[in-house]
Scaffold this motif. Structure first.
Motif, PDB file in Angstrom:
ATOM      1  N   UNK A 478       1.049  -1.106  -0.105  1.00  0.00           N
ATOM      2  CA  UNK A 478       0.005   0.155  -0.060  1.00  0.00           C
ATOM      3  C   UNK A 478       0.795   1.302  -0.102  1.00  0.00           C
ATOM      4  N   UNK A 479       1.962   1.143   0.989  1.00  0.00           N
ATOM      5  CA  UNK A 479       2.665   2.439   0.833  1.00  0.00           C
ATOM      6  C   UNK A 479       3.496   2.536  -0.390  1.00  0.00           C
ATOM      7  N   UNK A 480       3.863   1.318  -1.217  1.00  0.00           N
ATOM      8  CA  UNK A 480       4.482   1.702  -2.315  1.00  0.00           C
ATOM      9  C   UNK A 480       3.527   2.197  -3.458  1.00  0.00           C
ATOM     10  N   UNK A 481       2.181   1.732  -3.401  1.00  0.00           N
ATOM     11  CA  UNK A 481       1.196   2.299  -4.349  1.00  0.00           C
ATOM     12  C   UNK A 481       1.103   3.564  -4.158  1.00  0.00           C
ATOM     13  N   UNK A 482       0.920   4.103  -2.603  1.00  0.00           N
ATOM     14  CA  UNK A 482       0.904   5.580  -2.502  1.00  0.00           C
ATOM     15  C   UNK A 482       2.014   6.474  -2.937  1.00  0.00           C
ATOM     16  N   UNK A 517      11.289  -1.510   3.351  1.00  0.00           N
ATOM     17  CA  UNK A 517      10.859  -1.330   1.887  1.00  0.00           C
ATOM     18  C   UNK A 517      12.059  -0.708   0.995  1.00  0.00           C
ATOM     19  N   UNK A 518      12.452  -1.667   0.308  1.00  0.00           N
ATOM     20  CA  UNK A 518      13.659  -0.927  -0.481  1.00  0.00           C
ATOM     21  C   UNK A 518      14.552  -0.362   0.173  1.00  0.00           C
ATOM     22  N   UNK A 519      14.942  -0.977   1.171  1.00  0.00           N
ATOM     23  CA  UNK A 519      16.053  -0.581   2.169  1.00  0.00           C
ATOM     24  C   UNK A 519      15.776   0.301   2.890  1.00  0.00           C
ATOM     25  N   UNK A 520      14.683   1.319   2.964  1.00  0.00           N
ATOM     26  CA  UNK A 520      14.190   2.096   3.698  1.00  0.00           C
ATOM     27  C   UNK A 520      13.565   1.459   5.181  1.00  0.00           C
ATOM     28  N   UNK A 521      13.758   1.986   6.385  1.00  0.00           N
ATOM     29  CA  UNK A 521      12.835   1.561   7.479  1.00  0.00           C
ATOM     30  C   UNK A 521      11.765   2.239   7.456  1.00  0.00           C
ATOM     31  N   UNK A 522      10.454   1.604   7.271  1.00  0.00           N
ATOM     32  CA  UNK A 522       9.176   2.159   7.197  1.00  0.00           C
ATOM     33  C   UNK A 522       8.307   1.718   8.271  1.00  0.00           C
ATOM     34  N   UNK A 523       8.668   1.438   9.382  1.00  0.00           N
ATOM     35  CA  UNK A 523       7.727   1.006  10.485  1.00  0.00           C
ATOM     36  C   UNK A 523       6.841   2.177  10.680  1.00  0.00           C
ATOM     37  N   UNK A 524       7.270   3.323  10.793  1.00  0.00           N
ATOM     38  CA  UNK A 524       6.151   4.417  11.342  1.00  0.00           C
ATOM     39  C   UNK A 524       5.241   4.477   9.989  1.00  0.00           C
ATOM     40  N   UNK A 525       5.694   4.490   8.835  1.00  0.00           N
ATOM     41  CA  UNK A 525       4.868   4.737   7.827  1.00  0.00           C
ATOM     42  C   UNK A 525       3.763   3.850   7.450  1.00  0.00           C
ATOM     43  N   UNK A 526       4.246   2.458   7.883  1.00  0.00           N
ATOM     44  CA  UNK A 526       3.413   1.469   7.756  1.00  0.00           C
ATOM     45  C   UNK A 526       2.006   1.461   8.581  1.00  0.00           C
ATOM     46  N   UNK A 534      -5.396   2.047   2.762  1.00  0.00           N
ATOM     47  CA  UNK A 534      -5.202   1.785   1.213  1.00  0.00           C
ATOM     48  C   UNK A 534      -4.722   0.239   1.333  1.00  0.00           C
ATOM     49  N   UNK A 535      -4.357  -0.521   2.206  1.00  0.00           N
ATOM     50  CA  UNK A 535      -3.967  -1.830   2.502  1.00  0.00           C
ATOM     51  C   UNK A 535      -5.319  -2.595   2.483  1.00  0.00           C
ATOM     52  N   UNK A 536      -6.439  -1.903   3.258  1.00  0.00           N
ATOM     53  CA  UNK A 536      -7.664  -2.699   3.092  1.00  0.00           C
ATOM     54  C   UNK A 536      -8.409  -2.352   1.943  1.00  0.00           C
ATOM     55  N   UNK A 537      -8.100  -1.574   0.989  1.00  0.00           N
ATOM     56  CA  UNK A 537      -8.490  -1.476  -0.249  1.00  0.00           C
ATOM     57  C   UNK A 537      -8.207  -2.465  -1.257  1.00  0.00           C
ATOM     58  N   UNK A 538      -7.007  -2.529  -1.189  1.00  0.00           N
ATOM     59  CA  UNK A 538      -6.153  -3.368  -2.261  1.00  0.00           C
ATOM     60  C   UNK A 538      -6.162  -4.823  -1.766  1.00  0.00           C
ATOM     61  N   UNK A 539      -6.180  -5.050  -0.496  1.00  0.00           N
ATOM     62  CA  UNK A 539      -6.059  -6.635  -0.045  1.00  0.00           C
ATOM     63  C   UNK A 539      -7.279  -7.590  -0.599  1.00  0.00           C
ATOM     64  N   UNK A 540      -8.270  -7.080  -0.833  1.00  0.00           N
ATOM     65  CA  UNK A 540      -9.288  -7.910  -1.489  1.00  0.00           C
ATOM     66  C   UNK A 540      -9.059  -8.441  -2.763  1.00  0.00           C
ATOM     67  N   UNK A 541      -8.397  -7.698  -3.494  1.00  0.00           N
ATOM     68  CA  UNK A 541      -8.004  -8.190  -4.907  1.00  0.00           C
ATOM     69  C   UNK A 541      -7.586  -9.295  -5.111  1.00  0.00           C
ATOM     70  N   UNK A 542      -8.089 -10.427  -5.653  1.00  0.00           N
ATOM     71  CA  UNK A 542      -7.616 -11.916  -5.684  1.00  0.00           C
ATOM     72  C   UNK A 542      -6.120 -12.089  -6.188  1.00  0.00           C
TER      73      UNK A 542
END
Length: 661
Positions: A478-482, A517-526, A534-542
Motif C-alpha cells: 500500500x505504501x509503495x502504491x501511494x 521497504x526498498x532498503x528504507x525503514x518504514x515501520x512508522x509509515x506502515x 489503502x491496504x484494506x482497499x487493495x487486499x481483497x483483489x484476488x
C-alpha cells in the motif's frame, strides 16, 4: 522412524504414478489369535508372517507373562505351548497397550483361569467399553471387577465356569471370541448366536488346532476341554492394511499395481465389495487357501468412484476399513450414505465423529448420523486434521493428502500408527511418496487493535521462531502504491508491483521488528491510518493476494514461524497446528488506538476512531476473498479485558497443548 509423539505433524506428498507390486504386513486379527491359541495348545507352534505391531507384540508379551516360552528370531515366532491348564499366575498387571482385540480376547482366557490377574491398557484403551465381554463372561460365572465396565479389568477365581448359549446383540468377532475362548475351559457346549456374521478367524483357527467347532447359520459352538495341538501358521497380508492402498490406487488418476497375498476371508472382504459397488476396479488373482484362510493378489486400477448407499449386510465385514472408505466417499462423485454402523463410535476413537470432523475441515460436505454418516464427494482442501490417536483415522487422512491435488493436508495424532501398521511410512516411501514433517506455524489472526503485533512478537521471542507480520506486507505494498501514485483500478500494475516488492524483516537491538521497504525503514509509515486504509482497499483483489501468498509462504522456515495477520489460519497456513484468533470489542480497540496516537502527539477523537474501526471491520468481514473470520479450528481469545501478559499466557498454554516445540 523414531517414536512418534502425539503432537508430531506429518503430511504426504503427491505422486504422478503408482505401479508395480508390493506387500503389506501380516493380518493383525490372525496374529493375535495365533499367539493365544499356540500358547494354550500342546507342543510347538511356528508362526511366519506375524505382524510385529505394538498391538500384537502386547499380546505376545502378555502370554509370556503368563508363563509361556515364546521365541521370536525376527523371521519366525516359535511357541512352546503349555496346554489349556498350563498358564501361570502373572507377577504383575498384564498391559495390553492400545490393543482392544488383545484385552477382549484375553478376557475370555483369564475369566477361566484358577488364579487372579489384571488387564490394563493405555489411556485410549482404558476409555473403551468392555461391558460387551464382561456381561456374557459374568453369566458364565466369571468374577470380573471394573469401574464403569472399563479397564483395568480385575479377574479373580471363585468358581468353575458354566457353558452358555449367548444371544449377542451385536455382530462382534471380539465378543464372540471371548466367549468361545472361555468355553474351551468348561464342561459341555458353549455357543454364540450373532445378528449378522462377524469375522470368523477364531473358529477357523480353533478348527486348525483340533477343537470341535460347529457352525449352524449364525450360531457357533465349541466343545469344552479340547486337546489343542501346536500348528504351523503362515499369516497372510492384512486386508485392513491393504485397504488404504486400494483406496489410494482407485482414487489416483494414474494407478495400476498389485498388492500380494492379501487375506480375502469372506467375513473380512466387505471393503472390496463396497469399493466395487462404488465402481472400483479391483481384480483378484492367484486365489488360494493358506492355513484355512483364502488369500489372493489384488490388482488395483484407477477408477471413477460414485457414491452409494452402503448395504447393511456388508458393514460387519468392513468394520475396520470405514475410515479409509470415508476418504473414498469424499472423493467419489455424488452422495455416500452409511447407516447401521454405530459400532464405529466404540473403536479406538469415535470414528464417525473423527472422520466427519476432519473431512469438514478439509472442505468436504458431510454430516454425522447416530449410526453413520452422509458424505458428498468433492475436492479436498488444505488443512490440519487430528487423527486423535486412532491409527486407522490417521493413516486415512495422510493418504487423503496424496490425493488432494496439491493441497497440503497435515495430520497430527499419528502416534498409534505402529499399533497396526509399523511399516506404514516405510512402505509409503518405497512407493515414491514423500513423507514430510511440516515446519510448525502458529497463526494469530484478528482485526486491528486486539494486540496481535505485540503478542506475536512475544510468542516468537519466547519460542525462538521466525516472525511474519503479514499486515506489513500488505501495508508495504500500500505504501509503495501511494508513493508511486499508482491508480488502485490499474490491477495489472498493482500485481506487477506486488511481485517486485522488496521487503525484509530484521530484529532491532531493542527486540522490535524492523521493516525495510526498498532498503528504507518504514515501520512508522506502515502504521499510518492512510496506509492502513489503502491496504484494506487493495487486499481483497484476488490476483494481489495470490502474488503475496507465495511471498508469505516463504517465511515458513526452521525452527518455526509465528504468523500475524487476518487470513493466516484461513488461507495462507491452513495446515498450521495452532490457530489463534484475537478479538476485542470495537470500543476497547478505539480506546487503545486513541492512546497510541495521543502518545505520538496526534489529536483525534475516539468517536471518529470507533466509526473507522466499525467500517473497516464490516468491510474486512464481508469481502468475498479471504474475509476476516476465525478459522473453523481456531482458538478465539477475547482480549477486551485482558492484559498482553494474560493473552501471552493463554497462547503459550495452547502452544504446549498443540505444538511440539
Amino acid at each position: 522412524m523414531a517414536k512418534i509423539n502425539s503432537l508430531d505433524v506429518f503430511s504426504l506428498g503427491a505422486i504422478d504414478q503408482l505401479s508395480g507390486q508390493f506387500s503389506v504386513p501380516g493380518d493383525k486379527s490372525i496374529s493375535h489369535r495365533s499367539i493365544i491359541f499356540g500358547s494354550i495348545a500342546k507342543g510347538i507352534t511356528q508362526i511366519k508372517g506375524f505382524l510385529r505391531s505394538e498391538d500384537c507384540l502386547a499380546t505376545l508379551k502378555v502370554m509370556q507373562d503368563l508363563g509361556v516360552d515364546i521365541i521370536d528370531d525376527g523371521i519366525e515366532i516359535v511357541i512352546n505351548g503349555v496346554g489349556l491348564n498350563g498358564l501361570k499366575a502373572p507377577k504383575h498387571d498384564l498391559d495390553c497397550g492400545n490393543a482392544g482385540t488383545a484385552m477382549r480376547l484375553l478376557s475370555g482366557l483369564l475369566a477361566a483361569q484358577k488364579f487372579n490377574a489384571t488387564l490394563t491398557g493405555d489411556e485410549s484403551l482404558s476409555g473403551r467399553p468392555m461391558g460387551r465381554v464382561i456381561k456374557p463372561l459374568t453369566q458364565m460365572g466369571a468374577s470380573i471387577d471394573s469401574i464403569d465396565f472399563k479397564a483395568p479389568l480385575k479377574f479373580s477365581y471363585k468358581q468353575k465356569l458354566a457353558p452358555i448359549h449367548y444371544i449377542s446383540p451385536i455382530a462382534s468377532a471380539q465378543v464372540k471370541s471371548a466367549i468361545l475362548i472361555a468355553g474351551l475351559y468348561v464342561d459341555g457346549t458353549t455357543s454364540v448366536t450373532e445378528p449378522n456374521k462377524s469375522r470368523d478367524h477364531t473358529e477357523t483357527m480353533l478348527k486348525g488346532f483340533g477343537c470341535d467347532v460347529h457352525i449352524d447359520g449364525l450360531t457357533i459352538s465349541v466343545q469344552g476341554k479340547p486337546d489343542l495341538a501346536g500348528q504351523k501358521i503362515e499369516v497372510p497380508a492384512d486386508i485392513s492394511s491393504a485397504a488404504f492402498f486400494m483406496v489410494l490406487g482407485l482414487c489416483h488418476p494414474q494407478a495400476d499395481f498389485v498388492i500380494k497375498n492379501v487375506s480375502i476371508n469372506p467375513t473380512r472382504d466387505g471393503v472390496i465389495k463396497i469399493l466395487k459397488a462404488m465402481g472400483g476396479r479391483l481384480t483378484m488373482d492367484n486365489i488360494k487357501n493358506q492355513a484355512g484362510e483364502q488369500v489372493a493378489d489384488i490388482r488395483v486400477q484407477s477408477s471413477e468412484l460414485i457414491g452409494i448407499d452402503i448395504p447393511h449386510e456388508l458393514i460387519p465385514s468392513a468394520i475396520d476399513e470405514f475410515p479409509v472408505l470415508f476418504v473414498a466417499a469424499a472423493l467419489a462423485t455424488g452422495r455416500t450414505t452409511l447407516t447401521g454402523a454405530e459400532e464405529l463410535r466404540h473403536k479406538e476413537s469415535d470414528r464417525i465423529k473423527v472422520m466427519v470432523d476432519g473431512l469438514k475441515l478439509l472442505g468436504i460436505e458431510c454430516s454425522e448420523q447416530p449410526d453413520g454418516a452422509v458424505i458428498h464427494g468433492g475436492q479436498l482442501q488444505s488443512g490440519l486434521v487430528d487423527g486423535h490417536g486412532d491409527h486407522r483415522c490417521a493413516m486415512s487422512f495422510l493418504l487423503a493428502g496424496t490425493l488432494s491435488q496439491g493441497q497440503e493436508i497435515a495430520v497430527k495424532g499419528c502416534h498409534n500408527i505402529g499399533t497396526s501398521f509399523p511399516e506404514f511410512f516405510d512402505l509409503v516411501k518405497s512407493l515414491g511418496i514423500q513423507v514430510n514433517q511440516p515446519i510448525p506455524v502458529i497463526t494469530i489472526d484478528g482485526p486491528s487493535g486486539v494486540g496481535k503485533g505485540t503478542t506475536c512478537a512475544l510468542v516468537a521471542e519466547q519460542l525462538g521462531w521466525h516472525l511474519l507480520d503479514s499486515g506489513s506486507i500488505y501495508r508495504a505494498l500500500a505504501l509503495k502504491v501511494m508513493k508511486a501514485s499508482i491508480d488502485t483500478k490499474d490491477e495489472a500494475l498493482l500485481i506487477e508491483t506486488a511481485k517486485s516488492l522488496q521487503l525484509s524483516f530484521t530484529v532491532a537491538d531493542d527486540g522490535t521488528t524492523q521493516i525495510k521497504l526498498d532498503g528504507e525503514v518504514v515501520n512508522e509509515q506502515l502504521r499510518s491510518e492512510a496506509c492502513g486504509d489503502m491496504a484494506s482497499k487493495i487486499a481483497p483483489i484476488p490476483a494481489i493476494r495470490q502474488a503475496l501468498f507465495i511471498r508469505q509462504k516463504a517465511f515458513q522456515r526452521h525452527p518455526g514461524l509465528v504468523a500475524d495477520g487476518r487470513d493466516m489460519g484461513t488461507v495462507v497456513f491452513k495446515s498450521a497446528p495452532l490457530k489463534v484468533f484475537l478479538t476485542a470489542n470495537a470500543e476497547e480497540r478505539a480506546k487503545r488506538r486513541h492512546k497510541q496516537l495521543k502518545l505520538k502527539g496526534v489529536d483525534v477523537k475516539i468517536r471518529a476512531l470507533l466509526e473507522d474501526i466499525e467500517a473497516r471491520d464490516f468491510r474486512d468481514s464481508t469481502r468475498k476473498v479471504a474475509p476476516l473470520v476465525p478459522a473453523a479450528d481456531a482458538h478465539v481469545i477475547d482480549t477486551s479485558d485482558l492484559s498482553i501478559k494474560q493473552v501471552l499466557a493463554q497462547i503459550m498454554n495452547l502452544v504446549e497443548q498443540n505444538v511440539k516445540v
